[in-house]
Write a protein that holds these residues in place. Structure first.
Motif, PDB file in Angstrom:
ATOM      1  N   UNK A   1      38.356  76.303  67.240  1.00 51.76           N
ATOM      2  CA  UNK A   1      39.325  75.262  67.601  1.00 51.76           C
ATOM      3  C   UNK A   1      38.557  74.060  68.113  1.00 51.76           C
ATOM      4  N   UNK A   2      38.897  72.877  67.602  1.00 52.97           N
ATOM      5  CA  UNK A   2      38.208  71.676  68.055  1.00 52.97           C
ATOM      6  C   UNK A   2      39.010  70.417  67.808  1.00 52.97           C
ATOM      7  N   UNK A   3      38.824  69.453  68.695  1.00 48.21           N
ATOM      8  CA  UNK A   3      39.438  68.132  68.547  1.00 48.21           C
ATOM      9  C   UNK A   3      38.304  67.116  68.663  1.00 48.21           C
ATOM     10  N   UNK A   4      37.839  66.601  67.531  1.00 51.83           N
ATOM     11  CA  UNK A   4      36.696  65.691  67.547  1.00 51.83           C
ATOM     12  C   UNK A   4      37.135  64.233  67.497  1.00 51.83           C
ATOM     13  N   UNK A   5      37.679  63.824  66.391  1.00 50.94           N
ATOM     14  CA  UNK A   5      38.210  62.467  66.288  1.00 50.94           C
ATOM     15  C   UNK A   5      37.183  61.358  66.222  1.00 50.94           C
ATOM     16  N   UNK A   6      35.962  61.655  65.836  1.00 47.67           N
ATOM     17  CA  UNK A   6      34.954  60.601  65.740  1.00 47.67           C
ATOM     18  C   UNK A   6      35.186  59.699  64.541  1.00 47.67           C
TER      19      UNK A   6
END
Length: 136
Positions: free
Chosen positions: A81-86
């Motif tokens: 699970x990850x939220x990066x948004x770069x």
């Protein structure tokens, strides 16, 4: 009035699974991993802390619900699970099923190789199984 608009990259790289209480749930078009994306239907939000406290709780709840359904549906070894948004700034959370021996195991999925599209019947079957798991 609902001003929510899905980022064009998320729209082109994924297929709709369903809408949850807060999010637009989508399936990545990369068949190498069963890969879901939760996108909170809120305008101009790029970070979890920009959500209201109630929306933060809903996002956590929905992420865990989706992760459990994905693990149950696929029998995955591990759920990432990850939220990066770069690159895509619109807030979205990746929920990815991983298996020992999958493409690039145990390393991250990002930036590895070239995406492989789903066969339409396999995509539709997975989406249907996910919908069933999420509604039970």
């Amino acid at each position: 009035m609902d001003d929510f608009k899905l980022d064009r990259r998320l729209e082109s790289d994924s297929d709709s699974v369903m809408q949850t209480g807060l999010c637009d749930l989508r399936l990545s078009k990369d068949a190498r991993w069963p890969w879901l994306i939760l996108v909170p239907r809120r305008t101009e939000v790029t970070e979890v802390f920009e959500l209201t406290p109630l929306d933060q709780v809903l996002l956590t709840f929905e992420t865990e619900m989706v992760a459990a359904a994905l693990k149950k549906t696929t029998g995955a070894t591990k759920i990432n699970i990850g939220a990066l948004g770069n690159i895509v700034r619109q807030l979205h959370v990746h929920v990815i099923a991983r298996f020992e021996g999958d493409a690039n195991w145990p390393n991250p999925v990002w930036g590895f190789g070239k995406a492989e599209p789903y066969a339409a019947d396999k995509r539709d079957d997975l989406i249907e199984k996910l919908r069933e798991a999420l509604s039970s």
